[in-house]
Design an enzyme around this catalytic site. Sequence first.
Site, short mmCIF file in Angstrom:
data_model
loop_
_atom_site.label_atom_id
_atom_site.label_comp_id
_atom_site.label_asym_id
_atom_site.label_seq_id
_atom_site.Cartn_x
_atom_site.Cartn_y
_atom_site.Cartn_z
N PHE A 1 3.44 6.39 -4.15
CA PHE A 1 3.37 5.23 -2.81
C PHE A 1 2.62 5.83 -1.77
CE2 PHE A 1 7.18 4.10 -5.38
CZ PHE A 1 6.92 2.86 -5.77
N HIS A 2 1.58 6.57 -2.01
CA HIS A 2 0.69 7.35 -1.00
C HIS A 2 -0.68 6.70 -0.89
CE1 HIS A 2 3.68 10.97 -1.40
NE2 HIS A 2 4.15 10.06 -0.80
N PRO A 3 -1.00 5.40 -1.00
CA PRO A 3 -2.31 5.16 -0.68
C PRO A 3 -3.01 5.28 0.80
CG PRO A 3 -1.05 3.31 -0.40
CD PRO A 3 -0.13 4.30 -0.55
#
Length: 556
Positions: free
Chosen positions: A472-474
Amino acid sequence: MQFDYIIIGAGSAGNVLATRLTEDPNTSVLLLEAGGPDYRFDFRTQMPAALAFPLQGKRYNWAYETEPEPFMNNRRMECGRGKGLGGSSLINGMCYIRGNALDLDNWAQEPGLENWSYLDCLPYYRKAETRDVGENDYHGGDGPVSVTTSKPGVNPLFEAMIEAGVQAGYPRTDDLNGYQQEGFGPMDRTVTPQGRRASTARGYLDQAKSRPNLTIRTHAMTDHIIFDGKRAVGVEWLEGDSTIPTRATANKEVLLCAGAIASPQILQRSGVGNAELLAEFDIPLVHELPGVGENLQDHLEMYLQYECKEPVSLYPALQWWNQPKIGAEWLFGGTGVGASNHFEAGGFIRSREEFAWPNIQYHFLPVAINYNGSNAVKEHGFQCHVGSMRSPSRGHVRIKSRDPHQHPAILFNYMSHEQDWQEFRDAIRITREIMHQPALDQYRGREISPGVECQTDEQLDEFVRNHAETAFHPCGTCKMGYDEMSVVDGEGRVHGLEGLRVVDASIMPQIITGNLNATTIMIGEKIADMIRGQEALSRSTAGYFVANGMPVRAKK
Protein backbone atom coordinates in the site's frame (compact mmCIF):
# COMPACT_ATOMS: atom_id res chain seq x y z
CA MET A 1 -17.33 31.20 -2.17
CA GLN A 2 -13.87 32.70 -2.33
CA PHE A 3 -10.72 31.59 -0.54
CA ASP A 4 -7.03 32.32 -0.85
CA TYR A 5 -6.21 28.61 -1.17
CA ILE A 6 -8.28 25.53 -1.96
CA ILE A 7 -6.74 22.23 -0.84
CA ILE A 8 -8.08 19.06 -2.48
CA GLY A 9 -7.64 16.09 -0.14
CA ALA A 10 -7.40 16.12 3.67
CA GLY A 11 -4.73 13.43 3.76
CA SER A 12 -1.19 13.14 5.03
CA ALA A 13 0.05 16.21 3.11
CA GLY A 14 -3.19 18.18 2.70
CA ASN A 15 -3.72 18.46 6.45
CA VAL A 16 -0.16 19.74 6.88
CA LEU A 17 -0.81 22.50 4.32
CA ALA A 18 -4.19 23.40 5.84
CA THR A 19 -2.64 23.75 9.28
CA ARG A 20 0.48 25.66 8.25
CA LEU A 21 -1.24 28.06 5.83
CA THR A 22 -3.93 29.03 8.38
CA GLU A 23 -1.28 29.96 10.95
CA ASP A 24 -1.57 33.33 9.20
CA PRO A 25 -4.98 34.62 10.36
CA ASN A 26 -5.25 36.70 7.19
CA THR A 27 -5.07 33.63 4.92
CA SER A 28 -8.34 31.80 4.14
CA VAL A 29 -8.30 28.11 3.23
CA LEU A 30 -10.95 25.68 1.98
CA LEU A 31 -10.09 22.02 2.62
CA LEU A 32 -12.08 19.51 0.53
CA GLU A 33 -12.25 15.84 1.55
CA ALA A 34 -14.21 13.20 -0.38
CA GLY A 35 -14.49 10.94 2.67
CA GLY A 36 -16.09 11.62 6.03
CA PRO A 37 -14.82 12.68 9.46
CA ASP A 38 -12.30 10.62 11.45
CA TYR A 39 -14.79 9.49 14.10
CA ARG A 40 -12.80 9.34 17.35
CA PHE A 41 -15.13 6.75 18.88
CA ASP A 42 -14.52 4.26 16.05
CA PHE A 43 -11.98 1.74 17.31
CA ARG A 44 -11.38 0.54 13.73
CA THR A 45 -9.34 3.64 12.92
CA GLN A 46 -8.27 4.78 16.39
CA MET A 47 -6.96 1.52 17.94
CA PRO A 48 -3.50 0.69 16.55
CA ALA A 49 -4.00 -3.08 16.82
CA ALA A 50 -7.21 -2.82 14.75
CA LEU A 51 -5.28 -1.65 11.68
CA ALA A 52 -6.65 -4.47 9.49
CA PHE A 53 -10.30 -3.45 9.97
CA PRO A 54 -10.42 -0.25 7.83
CA LEU A 55 -9.02 -2.22 4.88
CA GLN A 56 -11.95 -4.66 5.01
CA GLY A 57 -14.72 -2.16 4.32
CA LYS A 58 -15.33 0.95 2.24
CA ARG A 59 -16.16 3.56 4.89
CA TYR A 60 -12.50 4.56 5.21
CA ASN A 61 -11.02 2.85 2.15
CA TRP A 62 -11.40 3.64 -1.54
CA ALA A 63 -10.76 -0.08 -2.13
CA TYR A 64 -9.37 0.34 -5.63
CA GLU A 65 -8.40 -2.75 -7.62
CA THR A 66 -5.74 -3.00 -10.27
CA GLU A 67 -6.24 -4.15 -13.82
CA PRO A 68 -5.11 -7.79 -14.24
CA GLU A 69 -1.39 -7.71 -13.44
CA PRO A 70 0.34 -9.51 -16.35
CA PHE A 71 3.34 -10.81 -14.38
CA MET A 72 1.27 -11.90 -11.35
CA ASN A 73 -0.86 -14.59 -13.01
CA ASN A 74 -3.24 -11.82 -14.11
CA ARG A 75 -4.44 -11.23 -10.56
CA ARG A 76 -6.48 -8.11 -9.87
CA MET A 77 -4.71 -6.82 -6.79
CA GLU A 78 -5.82 -4.65 -3.90
CA CYS A 79 -4.96 -0.96 -3.93
CA GLY A 80 -6.42 0.41 -0.71
CA ARG A 81 -6.25 4.19 -0.11
CA GLY A 82 -7.52 6.18 2.84
CA LYS A 83 -10.89 7.96 2.65
CA GLY A 84 -11.74 10.51 5.34
CA LEU A 85 -9.95 13.19 7.34
CA GLY A 86 -6.39 11.92 7.62
CA GLY A 87 -6.40 10.14 4.26
CA SER A 88 -4.15 7.11 4.26
CA SER A 89 -2.71 8.15 7.65
CA LEU A 90 -6.18 7.18 8.95
CA ILE A 91 -5.87 3.56 7.79
CA ASN A 92 -2.15 2.84 7.38
CA GLY A 93 0.02 0.47 9.42
CA MET A 94 1.42 3.37 11.50
CA CYS A 95 5.04 2.45 10.76
CA TYR A 96 7.12 5.59 11.14
CA ILE A 97 9.90 5.00 8.63
CA ARG A 98 11.44 7.86 6.67
CA GLY A 99 13.40 5.95 4.06
CA ASN A 100 17.14 6.03 3.51
CA ALA A 101 19.17 9.25 3.40
CA LEU A 102 20.44 8.21 -0.03
CA ASP A 103 16.88 8.11 -1.42
CA LEU A 104 16.66 11.86 -1.00
CA ASP A 105 20.24 12.47 -2.09
CA ASN A 106 19.30 10.51 -5.20
CA TRP A 107 16.31 12.83 -5.85
CA ALA A 108 18.66 15.80 -5.41
CA GLN A 109 20.88 14.49 -8.24
CA GLU A 110 18.15 15.60 -10.65
CA PRO A 111 18.79 19.11 -12.05
CA GLY A 112 16.54 21.57 -10.21
CA LEU A 113 15.92 19.31 -7.21
CA GLU A 114 19.18 20.07 -5.40
CA ASN A 115 17.38 21.33 -2.29
CA TRP A 116 15.64 17.96 -1.77
CA SER A 117 18.79 16.31 -0.37
CA TYR A 118 18.57 14.42 2.93
CA LEU A 119 20.20 17.20 4.93
CA ASP A 120 17.79 19.75 3.41
CA CYS A 121 14.78 17.56 4.26
CA LEU A 122 15.84 16.35 7.74
CA PRO A 123 14.79 19.63 9.46
CA TYR A 124 11.27 19.14 8.07
CA TYR A 125 11.04 15.54 9.33
CA ARG A 126 12.05 16.92 12.73
CA LYS A 127 9.58 19.80 12.54
CA ALA A 128 6.68 17.38 12.04
CA GLU A 129 7.60 15.01 14.89
CA THR A 130 7.28 14.65 18.64
CA ARG A 131 9.19 11.50 19.62
CA ASP A 132 8.33 10.03 22.99
CA VAL A 133 11.96 9.73 24.14
CA GLY A 134 12.84 13.31 23.23
CA GLU A 135 14.58 15.15 20.44
CA ASN A 136 18.08 14.77 19.04
CA ASP A 137 19.86 15.59 15.77
CA TYR A 138 17.50 13.27 13.86
CA HIS A 139 14.22 13.57 15.78
CA GLY A 140 11.85 16.35 16.79
CA GLY A 141 10.41 17.09 20.21
CA ASP A 142 7.44 19.36 19.59
CA GLY A 143 5.87 18.55 16.21
CA PRO A 144 2.26 17.57 15.44
CA VAL A 145 2.94 13.86 14.77
CA SER A 146 3.35 11.66 17.86
CA VAL A 147 6.01 8.99 17.39
CA THR A 148 6.27 6.12 19.87
CA THR A 149 9.40 3.99 20.19
CA SER A 150 9.42 0.27 20.90
CA LYS A 151 10.07 -0.62 24.54
CA PRO A 152 12.05 -3.67 25.72
CA GLY A 153 10.11 -6.66 26.97
CA VAL A 154 6.95 -6.18 24.87
CA ASN A 155 7.28 -9.58 23.22
CA PRO A 156 10.31 -11.90 23.24
CA LEU A 157 9.84 -12.57 19.52
CA PHE A 158 10.84 -8.98 18.65
CA GLU A 159 14.21 -9.24 20.39
CA ALA A 160 14.75 -12.75 19.01
CA MET A 161 14.07 -11.66 15.43
CA ILE A 162 16.47 -8.71 15.65
CA GLU A 163 19.12 -10.93 17.23
CA ALA A 164 18.62 -13.53 14.47
CA GLY A 165 19.32 -10.87 11.84
CA VAL A 166 22.53 -9.93 13.65
CA GLN A 167 23.55 -13.59 14.00
CA ALA A 168 23.11 -13.93 10.23
CA GLY A 169 25.80 -11.25 9.85
CA TYR A 170 23.72 -8.12 9.28
CA PRO A 171 24.23 -4.91 11.29
CA ARG A 172 22.24 -3.96 14.37
CA THR A 173 20.86 -0.41 14.41
CA ASP A 174 19.17 1.31 17.33
CA ASP A 175 17.23 3.75 15.13
CA LEU A 176 15.99 2.99 11.61
CA ASN A 177 15.39 6.75 11.16
CA GLY A 178 18.70 7.87 12.68
CA TYR A 179 22.36 7.74 11.69
CA GLN A 180 22.11 4.27 10.09
CA GLN A 181 19.04 2.74 8.50
CA GLU A 182 20.86 -0.39 7.36
CA GLY A 183 20.46 -3.31 9.76
CA PHE A 184 17.89 -4.76 12.16
CA GLY A 185 16.36 -2.92 15.08
CA PRO A 186 13.24 -1.56 16.78
CA MET A 187 10.64 0.25 14.66
CA ASP A 188 8.98 3.55 15.57
CA ARG A 189 5.26 4.02 15.07
CA THR A 190 2.82 6.92 14.74
CA VAL A 191 0.90 6.30 17.97
CA THR A 192 0.10 8.87 20.67
CA PRO A 193 1.19 8.49 24.32
CA GLN A 194 -2.48 7.61 24.99
CA GLY A 195 -2.26 4.63 22.63
CA ARG A 196 -4.25 6.21 19.78
CA ARG A 197 -3.45 6.36 16.06
CA ALA A 198 -1.52 9.58 15.33
CA SER A 199 -3.08 10.45 11.96
CA THR A 200 -2.55 13.91 10.47
CA ALA A 201 -6.20 14.65 11.31
CA ARG A 202 -5.36 14.23 14.99
CA GLY A 203 -1.91 15.81 14.90
CA TYR A 204 -2.46 18.70 12.50
CA LEU A 205 -6.18 19.36 11.99
CA ASP A 206 -7.00 19.20 15.71
CA GLN A 207 -4.98 22.37 16.23
CA ALA A 208 -6.33 24.09 13.11
CA LYS A 209 -10.00 23.16 12.74
CA SER A 210 -11.26 25.78 15.19
CA ARG A 211 -9.55 28.60 13.28
CA PRO A 212 -12.10 30.91 11.61
CA ASN A 213 -9.95 31.08 8.46
CA LEU A 214 -10.17 27.30 7.80
CA THR A 215 -13.30 25.82 6.20
CA ILE A 216 -13.47 22.01 6.02
CA ARG A 217 -15.93 20.24 3.73
CA THR A 218 -16.24 16.45 4.05
CA HIS A 219 -18.09 14.17 1.58
CA ALA A 220 -16.91 16.62 -1.10
CA MET A 221 -15.85 14.70 -4.20
CA THR A 222 -13.75 16.92 -6.45
CA ASP A 223 -14.93 16.78 -10.05
CA HIS A 224 -12.38 19.08 -11.65
CA ILE A 225 -10.17 22.13 -11.29
CA ILE A 226 -11.44 25.30 -13.00
CA PHE A 227 -9.02 27.16 -15.28
CA ASP A 228 -8.97 30.62 -16.76
CA GLY A 229 -6.58 30.06 -19.65
CA LYS A 230 -3.53 28.45 -18.05
CA ARG A 231 -4.32 29.64 -14.52
CA ALA A 232 -6.14 27.48 -11.94
CA VAL A 233 -8.83 29.69 -10.42
CA GLY A 234 -11.10 27.31 -8.52
CA VAL A 235 -12.56 23.87 -7.95
CA GLU A 236 -15.90 22.22 -8.71
CA TRP A 237 -17.05 19.34 -6.51
CA LEU A 238 -20.08 17.17 -5.70
CA GLU A 239 -21.35 17.13 -2.10
CA GLY A 240 -22.73 13.88 -0.72
CA ASP A 241 -25.11 12.24 -3.19
CA SER A 242 -25.78 15.48 -5.04
CA THR A 243 -25.31 15.58 -8.80
CA ILE A 244 -25.33 19.39 -8.81
CA PRO A 245 -21.78 20.74 -8.57
CA THR A 246 -20.64 23.26 -5.98
CA ARG A 247 -17.79 25.59 -6.83
CA ALA A 248 -15.37 27.89 -5.06
CA THR A 249 -12.68 30.20 -6.37
CA ALA A 250 -9.07 30.42 -5.22
CA ASN A 251 -7.50 33.88 -5.19
CA LYS A 252 -3.97 32.51 -4.88
CA GLU A 253 -3.57 28.77 -5.55
CA VAL A 254 -5.26 25.39 -5.85
CA LEU A 255 -3.27 22.75 -3.96
CA LEU A 256 -3.90 19.18 -5.13
CA CYS A 257 -3.19 16.70 -2.30
CA ALA A 258 -5.38 13.74 -3.28
CA GLY A 259 -2.62 11.11 -3.36
CA ALA A 260 -0.89 9.01 -5.98
CA ILE A 261 -4.11 7.46 -7.32
CA ALA A 262 -6.56 10.39 -7.16
CA SER A 263 -4.31 13.38 -7.97
CA PRO A 264 -3.56 12.24 -11.55
CA GLN A 265 -7.27 11.41 -12.07
CA ILE A 266 -8.30 14.93 -11.04
CA LEU A 267 -5.68 16.48 -13.34
CA GLN A 268 -6.85 14.31 -16.23
CA ARG A 269 -10.53 15.20 -15.65
CA SER A 270 -9.48 18.86 -15.53
CA GLY A 271 -7.80 18.75 -18.96
CA VAL A 272 -4.19 18.29 -17.84
CA GLY A 273 -2.40 15.16 -19.02
CA ASN A 274 -1.88 12.97 -22.07
CA ALA A 275 -3.72 14.61 -24.98
CA GLU A 276 -4.75 11.28 -26.55
CA LEU A 277 -6.28 10.01 -23.29
CA LEU A 278 -8.22 13.25 -22.76
CA ALA A 279 -9.49 13.25 -26.35
CA GLU A 280 -10.87 9.74 -25.80
CA PHE A 281 -13.27 11.20 -23.21
CA ASP A 282 -13.89 14.54 -24.98
CA ILE A 283 -12.15 16.48 -22.23
CA PRO A 284 -10.99 19.89 -23.49
CA LEU A 285 -7.19 20.08 -23.31
CA VAL A 286 -5.92 22.79 -20.96
CA HIS A 287 -2.29 21.71 -21.02
CA GLU A 288 -0.54 18.63 -22.36
CA LEU A 289 1.63 16.84 -19.78
CA PRO A 290 2.25 13.23 -20.87
CA GLY A 291 3.67 12.28 -17.45
CA VAL A 292 0.39 12.71 -15.55
CA GLY A 293 -0.55 9.27 -14.19
CA GLU A 294 2.66 7.62 -15.43
CA ASN A 295 5.70 6.48 -13.35
CA LEU A 296 3.44 4.63 -10.87
CA GLN A 297 5.50 2.74 -8.29
CA ASP A 298 4.77 0.62 -5.21
CA HIS A 299 6.31 -1.87 -2.80
CA LEU A 300 5.36 -5.52 -3.07
CA GLU A 301 5.84 -7.82 -0.09
CA MET A 302 5.46 -11.45 0.90
CA TYR A 303 4.74 -13.10 4.23
CA LEU A 304 7.05 -15.88 5.38
CA GLN A 305 5.19 -17.59 8.21
CA TYR A 306 6.37 -19.97 10.93
CA GLU A 307 4.72 -21.98 13.65
CA CYS A 308 5.71 -20.78 17.14
CA LYS A 309 6.63 -23.55 19.62
CA GLU A 310 6.24 -21.30 22.67
CA PRO A 311 2.87 -19.69 23.56
CA VAL A 312 4.23 -16.15 23.19
CA SER A 313 2.59 -14.99 19.94
CA LEU A 314 -0.44 -12.71 19.62
CA TYR A 315 -2.66 -15.64 18.57
CA PRO A 316 -4.78 -15.46 21.78
CA ALA A 317 -5.63 -11.81 20.96
CA LEU A 318 -7.46 -13.05 17.83
CA GLN A 319 -9.90 -15.10 19.97
CA TRP A 320 -13.20 -13.28 20.47
CA TRP A 321 -13.37 -14.12 24.17
CA ASN A 322 -10.13 -12.21 24.85
CA GLN A 323 -11.10 -9.11 22.91
CA PRO A 324 -13.40 -7.36 25.45
CA LYS A 325 -10.53 -7.21 27.97
CA ILE A 326 -8.09 -5.96 25.30
CA GLY A 327 -10.62 -3.33 24.21
CA ALA A 328 -11.23 -2.12 27.77
CA GLU A 329 -7.49 -1.83 28.54
CA TRP A 330 -7.03 0.25 25.41
CA LEU A 331 -10.18 2.38 25.77
CA PHE A 332 -9.70 3.34 29.41
CA GLY A 333 -5.93 3.11 29.86
CA GLY A 334 -4.44 3.48 26.38
CA THR A 335 -2.35 0.40 27.14
CA GLY A 336 -2.10 -3.30 26.38
CA VAL A 337 -2.28 -5.28 23.15
CA GLY A 338 -4.63 -2.75 21.53
CA ALA A 339 -2.21 0.18 21.90
CA SER A 340 0.41 -1.12 19.43
CA ASN A 341 0.40 -1.87 15.71
CA HIS A 342 2.77 -4.76 16.62
CA PHE A 343 5.24 -3.81 13.90
CA GLU A 344 7.84 -3.10 16.58
CA ALA A 345 10.90 -4.67 14.96
CA GLY A 346 12.23 -4.75 11.43
CA GLY A 347 15.18 -3.95 9.28
CA PHE A 348 16.74 -2.98 5.98
CA ILE A 349 19.48 -4.92 4.20
CA ARG A 350 21.32 -5.04 0.91
CA SER A 351 20.68 -8.40 -0.74
CA ARG A 352 23.75 -8.02 -2.96
CA GLU A 353 26.87 -5.85 -3.00
CA GLU A 354 25.74 -4.09 -6.18
CA PHE A 355 23.16 -2.07 -4.17
CA ALA A 356 24.62 1.12 -2.72
CA TRP A 357 21.94 1.25 0.00
CA PRO A 358 19.37 -1.25 1.32
CA ASN A 359 17.00 -2.76 -1.21
CA ILE A 360 15.07 -5.16 1.06
CA GLN A 361 12.79 -4.24 3.98
CA TYR A 362 11.62 -6.45 6.85
CA HIS A 363 8.66 -5.99 9.17
CA PHE A 364 8.43 -8.62 11.92
CA LEU A 365 5.02 -9.55 13.34
CA PRO A 366 4.45 -11.89 16.32
CA VAL A 367 1.40 -13.54 14.76
CA ALA A 368 0.73 -15.31 11.45
CA ILE A 369 -1.97 -13.37 9.58
CA ASN A 370 -2.47 -11.40 6.35
CA TYR A 371 -2.07 -7.62 6.61
CA ASN A 372 -5.77 -7.09 5.86
CA GLY A 373 -6.77 -9.47 8.66
CA SER A 374 -7.57 -12.47 6.45
CA ASN A 375 -6.15 -16.01 6.52
CA ALA A 376 -5.14 -16.01 10.18
CA VAL A 377 -3.24 -19.20 11.03
CA LYS A 378 -5.16 -21.05 13.77
CA GLU A 379 -2.16 -21.58 16.05
CA HIS A 380 0.73 -19.71 17.67
CA GLY A 381 2.91 -18.33 14.90
CA PHE A 382 5.02 -15.42 13.67
CA GLN A 383 5.97 -13.96 10.33
CA CYS A 384 8.24 -11.69 8.33
CA HIS A 385 6.90 -9.25 5.80
CA VAL A 386 9.69 -8.91 3.27
CA GLY A 387 9.92 -7.14 -0.07
CA SER A 388 12.10 -5.16 -2.42
CA MET A 389 12.34 -1.39 -2.10
CA ARG A 390 13.16 0.22 -5.44
CA SER A 391 11.70 -1.94 -8.16
CA PRO A 392 12.45 -0.77 -11.71
CA SER A 393 8.85 -1.70 -12.67
CA ARG A 394 6.60 1.24 -13.58
CA GLY A 395 2.86 1.47 -14.11
CA HIS A 396 0.11 4.03 -14.64
CA VAL A 397 -3.20 5.53 -13.45
CA ARG A 398 -5.68 6.53 -16.19
CA ILE A 399 -9.28 7.68 -16.01
CA LYS A 400 -11.93 5.42 -17.54
CA SER A 401 -14.55 8.17 -17.87
CA ARG A 402 -15.32 11.77 -16.86
CA ASP A 403 -17.38 10.52 -13.88
CA PRO A 404 -15.46 11.33 -10.67
CA HIS A 405 -17.08 8.36 -8.93
CA GLN A 406 -15.69 5.82 -11.41
CA HIS A 407 -12.45 4.17 -10.34
CA PRO A 408 -9.55 4.58 -12.77
CA ALA A 409 -7.52 1.96 -14.61
CA ILE A 410 -4.59 1.19 -12.29
CA LEU A 411 -1.72 -0.98 -13.49
CA PHE A 412 1.50 -1.30 -11.50
CA ASN A 413 3.23 -3.78 -13.85
CA TYR A 414 4.52 -5.55 -10.76
CA MET A 415 7.52 -7.86 -11.33
CA SER A 416 8.04 -6.77 -14.94
CA HIS A 417 11.87 -6.76 -14.68
CA GLU A 418 14.37 -9.55 -14.08
CA GLN A 419 15.77 -7.52 -11.16
CA ASP A 420 12.41 -7.93 -9.38
CA TRP A 421 12.56 -11.72 -9.59
CA GLN A 422 16.18 -11.86 -8.46
CA GLU A 423 15.44 -9.65 -5.45
CA PHE A 424 12.43 -11.70 -4.35
CA ARG A 425 14.27 -15.02 -4.69
CA ASP A 426 17.15 -13.57 -2.69
CA ALA A 427 14.72 -12.20 -0.10
CA ILE A 428 13.10 -15.59 0.53
CA ARG A 429 16.43 -17.39 0.82
CA ILE A 430 17.98 -14.75 3.09
CA THR A 431 14.86 -14.70 5.28
CA ARG A 432 14.99 -18.47 5.71
CA GLU A 433 18.61 -18.17 6.75
CA ILE A 434 17.75 -15.49 9.31
CA MET A 435 14.82 -17.51 10.64
CA HIS A 436 17.12 -20.49 11.24
CA GLN A 437 19.56 -18.63 13.49
CA PRO A 438 20.03 -19.80 17.12
CA ALA A 439 18.11 -16.80 18.52
CA LEU A 440 14.89 -18.27 17.12
CA ASP A 441 15.58 -21.95 17.87
CA GLN A 442 13.31 -22.09 20.93
CA TYR A 443 10.41 -20.48 19.05
CA ARG A 444 10.67 -21.67 15.45
CA GLY A 445 8.45 -24.56 14.42
CA ARG A 446 7.62 -25.67 10.89
CA GLU A 447 7.56 -23.22 7.99
CA ILE A 448 3.88 -22.60 7.23
CA SER A 449 4.42 -20.47 4.13
CA PRO A 450 5.87 -20.83 1.51
CA GLY A 451 6.66 -24.30 2.97
CA VAL A 452 9.93 -26.22 2.84
CA GLU A 453 9.02 -27.93 -0.44
CA CYS A 454 9.25 -24.53 -2.20
CA GLN A 455 12.98 -24.33 -3.11
CA THR A 456 13.83 -23.94 -6.79
CA ASP A 457 13.82 -20.60 -8.62
CA GLU A 458 10.71 -21.73 -10.49
CA GLN A 459 8.89 -22.67 -7.27
CA LEU A 460 9.84 -19.43 -5.55
CA ASP A 461 8.71 -17.41 -8.59
CA GLU A 462 5.34 -19.17 -8.60
CA PHE A 463 4.91 -18.43 -4.88
CA VAL A 464 5.59 -14.73 -5.54
CA ARG A 465 3.18 -14.65 -8.51
CA ASN A 466 0.39 -16.14 -6.41
CA HIS A 467 1.01 -14.66 -2.97
CA ALA A 468 2.95 -11.38 -3.05
CA GLU A 469 0.74 -8.45 -2.00
CA THR A 470 0.92 -4.68 -2.10
CA ALA A 471 2.42 -2.85 0.86
CA PHE A 472 0.00 0.00 0.00
CA HIS A 473 2.76 2.46 -0.99
CA PRO A 474 1.76 3.91 -4.40
CA CYS A 475 3.64 7.02 -5.50
CA GLY A 476 5.28 8.80 -8.42
CA THR A 477 2.33 9.59 -10.71
CA CYS A 478 2.91 13.39 -10.81
CA LYS A 479 6.65 13.26 -10.48
CA MET A 480 8.82 16.18 -9.52
CA GLY A 481 11.56 17.14 -11.94
CA TYR A 482 12.30 18.86 -15.21
CA ASP A 483 12.41 16.08 -17.82
CA GLU A 484 9.67 15.56 -20.41
CA MET A 485 7.74 13.11 -18.17
CA SER A 486 7.82 15.25 -15.04
CA VAL A 487 4.61 16.95 -13.88
CA VAL A 488 5.74 19.41 -11.18
CA ASP A 489 8.84 21.46 -10.44
CA GLY A 490 10.91 21.42 -7.25
CA GLU A 491 8.23 23.45 -5.46
CA GLY A 492 5.30 21.26 -6.52
CA ARG A 493 4.11 23.75 -9.18
CA VAL A 494 2.53 22.05 -12.22
CA HIS A 495 4.61 22.71 -15.34
CA GLY A 496 3.07 25.09 -17.86
CA LEU A 497 0.29 26.26 -15.54
CA GLU A 498 -0.14 28.95 -12.90
CA GLY A 499 -1.76 28.81 -9.47
CA LEU A 500 -1.66 25.00 -9.23
CA ARG A 501 0.55 22.69 -7.19
CA VAL A 502 0.54 18.99 -6.39
CA VAL A 503 1.71 18.17 -2.86
CA ASP A 504 1.53 14.47 -1.93
CA ALA A 505 3.29 11.13 -2.54
CA SER A 506 2.58 11.39 -6.27
CA ILE A 507 5.43 13.90 -6.68
CA MET A 508 8.14 11.51 -5.44
CA PRO A 509 10.43 10.98 -8.47
CA GLN A 510 11.50 7.56 -7.17
CA ILE A 511 9.96 5.48 -4.41
CA ILE A 512 11.83 5.54 -1.11
CA THR A 513 13.36 2.72 0.93
CA GLY A 514 10.55 2.23 3.42
CA ASN A 515 7.01 3.28 4.30
CA LEU A 516 5.80 6.49 2.65
CA ASN A 517 3.78 8.34 5.30
CA ALA A 518 6.59 10.14 7.16
CA THR A 519 8.09 11.40 3.90
CA THR A 520 4.70 12.51 2.56
CA ILE A 521 4.23 14.61 5.72
CA MET A 522 7.76 16.01 5.28
CA ILE A 523 6.90 17.00 1.68
CA GLY A 524 3.85 18.86 3.02
CA GLU A 525 5.93 20.71 5.61
CA LYS A 526 8.67 21.65 3.13
CA ILE A 527 6.34 22.91 0.39
CA ALA A 528 4.20 24.78 2.97
CA ASP A 529 7.20 27.02 3.60
CA MET A 530 7.68 27.49 -0.16
CA ILE A 531 4.01 28.48 -0.63
CA ARG A 532 4.27 31.01 2.22
CA GLY A 533 7.48 32.45 0.79
CA GLN A 534 9.34 31.61 3.97
CA GLU A 535 13.03 30.90 4.04
CA ALA A 536 13.75 27.16 4.19
CA LEU A 537 14.78 25.72 7.55
CA SER A 538 18.56 25.65 8.00
CA ARG A 539 20.23 22.62 6.45
CA SER A 540 21.09 19.90 8.97
CA THR A 541 24.71 19.03 9.73
CA ALA A 542 23.91 15.54 11.08
CA GLY A 543 26.04 12.66 9.85
CA TYR A 544 24.61 9.61 8.14
CA PHE A 545 25.81 6.16 7.15
CA VAL A 546 26.93 5.38 3.61
CA ALA A 547 28.06 1.79 2.94
CA ASN A 548 30.64 2.78 0.29
CA GLY A 549 31.15 -0.80 -0.85
CA MET A 550 31.28 -2.33 2.64
CA PRO A 551 30.43 -6.04 2.68
CA VAL A 552 26.70 -6.75 2.86
CA ARG A 553 27.25 -8.76 6.02
CA ALA A 554 29.97 -9.73 8.42
CA LYS A 555 31.90 -12.92 7.75
CA LYS A 556 31.11 -15.68 10.20
